[in-house]
Motif scaffolding. Structure first.
Motif, PDB file in Angstrom:
ATOM      1  N   LEU A 303      36.901  29.103  -9.972  1.00  0.00           N
ATOM      2  CA  LEU A 303      37.961  28.973  -9.452  1.00  0.00           C
ATOM      3  C   LEU A 303      37.656  30.003  -9.251  1.00  0.00           C
ATOM      4  CD1 LEU A 303      37.906  26.734 -11.750  1.00  0.00           C
ATOM      5  CD2 LEU A 303      40.109  26.353 -11.150  1.00  0.00           C
ATOM      6  N   ARG A 304      38.104  30.693  -7.410  1.00  0.00           N
ATOM      7  CA  ARG A 304      38.219  32.160  -7.175  1.00  0.00           C
ATOM      8  C   ARG A 304      39.736  32.113  -6.416  1.00  0.00           C
ATOM      9  NH1 ARG A 304      34.559  32.126  -9.835  1.00  0.00           N
ATOM     10  NH2 ARG A 304      33.046  33.249  -9.578  1.00  0.00           N
ATOM     11  N   PHE A 305      40.411  33.058  -6.960  1.00  0.00           N
ATOM     12  CA  PHE A 305      41.945  33.200  -6.341  1.00  0.00           C
ATOM     13  C   PHE A 305      42.128  34.903  -5.574  1.00  0.00           C
ATOM     14  CE2 PHE A 305      42.010  31.703 -10.711  1.00  0.00           C
ATOM     15  CZ  PHE A 305      42.912  30.429 -10.852  1.00  0.00           C
ATOM     16  N   THR A 306      43.144  33.830  -4.218  1.00  0.00           N
ATOM     17  CA  THR A 306      43.823  34.896  -3.652  1.00  0.00           C
ATOM     18  C   THR A 306      44.163  36.213  -3.879  1.00  0.00           C
ATOM     19  OG1 THR A 306      45.219  33.106  -2.008  1.00  0.00           O
ATOM     20  CG2 THR A 306      42.876  33.372  -1.308  1.00  0.00           C
ATOM     21  N   ARG A 307      43.926  37.583  -3.673  1.00  0.00           N
ATOM     22  CA  ARG A 307      44.995  38.230  -3.626  1.00  0.00           C
ATOM     23  C   ARG A 307      45.605  38.071  -3.106  1.00  0.00           C
ATOM     24  NH1 ARG A 307      42.710  44.127  -2.230  1.00  0.00           N
ATOM     25  NH2 ARG A 307      41.532  43.371  -3.893  1.00  0.00           N
ATOM     26  N   GLN A 308      47.297  38.034  -3.911  1.00  0.00           N
ATOM     27  CA  GLN A 308      49.197  38.132  -3.439  1.00  0.00           C
ATOM     28  C   GLN A 308      48.966  39.277  -3.692  1.00  0.00           C
ATOM     29  OE1 GLN A 308      51.138  35.651  -6.656  1.00  0.00           O
ATOM     30  NE2 GLN A 308      52.468  35.085  -5.424  1.00  0.00           N
ATOM     31  N   ARG A 309      49.745  38.781  -1.739  1.00  0.00           N
ATOM     32  CA  ARG A 309      50.792  40.135  -1.221  1.00  0.00           C
ATOM     33  C   ARG A 309      51.887  39.891  -0.875  1.00  0.00           C
ATOM     34  NH1 ARG A 309      45.170  40.518   1.137  1.00  0.00           N
ATOM     35  NH2 ARG A 309      43.941  42.170   0.984  1.00  0.00           N
ATOM     36  N   GLU A 310      52.803  40.695  -0.189  1.00  0.00           N
ATOM     37  CA  GLU A 310      54.228  40.450  -0.270  1.00  0.00           C
ATOM     38  C   GLU A 310      54.075  39.777   1.162  1.00  0.00           C
ATOM     39  OE1 GLU A 310      58.545  42.424   0.826  1.00  0.00           O
ATOM     40  OE2 GLU A 310      57.075  43.745   0.531  1.00  0.00           O
ATOM     41  N   GLY A 311      55.036  38.233   1.012  1.00  0.00           N
ATOM     42  CA  GLY A 311      55.473  37.043   1.971  1.00  0.00           C
ATOM     43  C   GLY A 311      53.407  36.378   1.886  1.00  0.00           C
TER      44      GLY A 311
END
Length: 560
Positions: A303-311
């Motif tokens: 499991l890998r998660f995308t980096r959460q950015r604003e919006g």
């Protein structure tokens, strides 16, 4: 030669014709609709003056009505603007230029000169000047502004002939003319900049689409399953490998991961990963799925998660692999490494083994009878056994290039079987334990002579060890089968048990305590190197086991 500043005519690298035509058509229709609205506004202004008690001049009303009708006709009738393009509007001699821009200059100039009420219609020249600045080259746009300025000055001169005060009109004409030149230059520059930005955006969009197609192609061709899931458990994307591993139908997408009971282990693993704030590094877990089809499958999830950015929304990317394939791949890697090590060890053993065999032969010449002779025979037997083992391991050395060439398989099989019968002491005759059948002389196949001889000897030795006593218990058959040759070695006896059958071609698997377990494995490896195939099957007509080697022929190779 066209000047700089036109949106469509003067951009250095020409943009794709279809996209440029669409952009021109969109702006051209926008200006035509603006002209139609302006024409209606002129007519409404005349009607409002009538309502307010001011009767407009007939010439002004006629010119306003004429302009409104012409603008509406050009806007509503496609046949009137057929053929209009950026290239046609780049020439002052073009009828499309005159119908959209020239008519405005003439009518607005006449309207400004003949109106007795003193209304300043000079502001109307902004429409043709702006249209020329956006849709025509810069030089033609400046020429349009110059024509409009001349029209204003001409109206001032007409007032002078009529005996009116021209000071104010001349000043207004100069100021409005200067403004028209400024509008032409600024609009042209802005339109050129917008054209460059639109072209850059279009190029970036094309690159993004190409990259998306490449990424999709790579992901679709991956052997590893890829699954994209959001926090709500909704599947955003799934490649074919993931569909196969999870037992998903081809039409399923954008549904909830929680929608199927057999996927609950995936849901639990995803919730634990989200709840544990695993970050971009993600986590690795093993899950067991009981699919709707009844099959059970053990999967490894990364499991890998995308980096959460604003919006942006946080997504989880699951890489799915079958644990059986992982184990098989690991086993293959270990076997490859072991093969390289074993080949090196076998090479180092060969020379000392030859020295032992030579010394034992010399010792056997000096002793006769008794215990010493028995010991020398025992040493010789074990030396031969070790030599065969070294030869077997050497055959598995990686990097060896196969020497595949056409062979007279009939002659080679005949010769190899005769040698084998003599070495193993098999009695010839009608009651012989071994029988050979060759379908026809001169059967040609693609293989290496020494490798094919080794395969046949291995299969015959295996049959000799396991065949039951009796005439014809061991049989070798060579015959044509379509475009291939089938070499079959048959041994009478009980069928191989199922639990042993699936391990027959695995290395170092043997049912004998003194066996190396490499014989059948070497046969399979040599067959794969030369494009052949070896299979085990149970005889249907009697209690016997058969190993079939299917060889390619020159005709089958040329057709392939």
């Amino acid at each position: 030669m066209a000047g700089a500043g036109s949106w469509f005519v003067e951009q250095p690298p020409a943009e794709p014709p279809a996209e440029a035509s669409a952009s021109f058509e969109r702006l051209y229709r926008a200006f035509l609709s603006a002209r139609a609205a302006l024409g209606l506004a002129l007519v409404m202004a005349q009607l409002i003056s009538v309502v307010l008690g001011t009767t407009p001049a007939r010439s002004t009303l006629a010119l306003s009505l004429s302009y409104a009708v012409a603008a509406l006709a050009l806007w509503l009738a496609p046949q009137l603007r057929r053929g209009a393009s950026a290239r046609s509007l780049a020439r002052i001699s073009s009828p499309h230029w005159w119908s959209a821009i020239g008519v405005d200059l003439i009518l607005f100039g006449v309207l400004h000169a003949l109106d007795p009420s003193g209304v300043n219609y000079g502001a109307l020249f902004v429409m043709p000047v702006l249209m020329a600045a956006v849709l025509s080259p810069r030089m033609l746009a400046l020429a349009t502004a110059a024509m409009a300025t001349l029209g204003l000055l001409g109206a001032a001169a007409w007032s002078l002939l009529a005996g009116l005060d021209v000071g104010l009109k001349t000043t207004q004409a100069g100021l409005v003319g200067s403004g028209l030149f400024a509008v032409s230059l600024l609009a042209g520059e802005l339109s050129a900049r917008l054209a460059r930005e639109e072209k850059a955006a279009r190029g970036s969009l094309a690159l993004a689409r190409q990259q998306e197609l490449l990424n999709r192609l790579v992901i679709d061709e991956m052997q590893e399953g890829v699954l994209v899931v959001d926090r709500r458990g909704r599947i955003r994307a799934m490649n074919p490998a993931a569909r196969s591993l999870l037992g998903a139908a081809s039409g399923e997408l954008s549904w909830q991961l929680r929608g199927r009971a057999d996927w609950q282990p995936l849901v639990l693993a995803l919730e634990r990963a989200y709840g544990g704030s695993a970050g971009e590094g993600g986590a690795e877990v093993d899950v067991a799925l009981a699919l709707d089809s009844g099959a059970a499958r053990s999967l490894r999830l990364r499991l890998r998660f995308t980096r959460q950015r604003e919006g942006s929304e946080e997504l989880c990317v699951l890489f799915v692999e079958d644990n059986r394939e992982l184990l098989a791949r690991t086993r293959q890697e270990k076997l490859a490494a072991m093969g390289r090590v074993s080949a090196g060890i076998a090479h180092e053993i060969r020379n000392p083994l030859a020295a032992i065999a030579q010394a034992n032969a010399l010792l056997a010449e000096d002793v006769a009878g008794g215990r010493a002779e028995q010991l020398t025979r025992m040493v010789a037997s074990n030396v031969q056994r070790l030599k065969r083992l070294v030869d077997d391991v050497s055959e598995l050395a990686p990097g060896m290039q196969p020497d595949t060439q056409p062979l007279d398989v009939s002659a080679l099989v005949q010769e190899t079987c005769e040698d084998w019968v003599q070495v193993n002491g098999v009695e010839p005759g009608a009651q012989s334990r071994f029988r050979l059948h060759i379908g026809a002389p001169g059967l040609t196949g693609l293989f290496d002579a020494e490798h094919l001889r080794r395969i046949l000897v291995n299969l015959l030795d295996n049959a000799h060890r396991h065949a039951e006593p009796g005439a014809g218990a061991i049989q070798a058959t060579l015959d044509r089968h379509g475009d291939a040759l089938d070499l079959v070695v048959r041994s009478a006896g009980a069928p191989v048990p199922h639990e042993i059958e699936r391990h027959l071609f695995e290395p170092f698997f043997s049912t004998r305590s003194r066996g190396s377990g490499l014989g059948l494995y070497i046969c399979r490896e040599l067959c794969e190197r030369h494009g052949a195939r070896i299979d085990y099957r149970r005889a249907t007509d009697a209690a016997a086991n058969e190993f079939c080697v299917r060889l390619r022929t020159p005709s089958s190779a040329s057709s392939a």
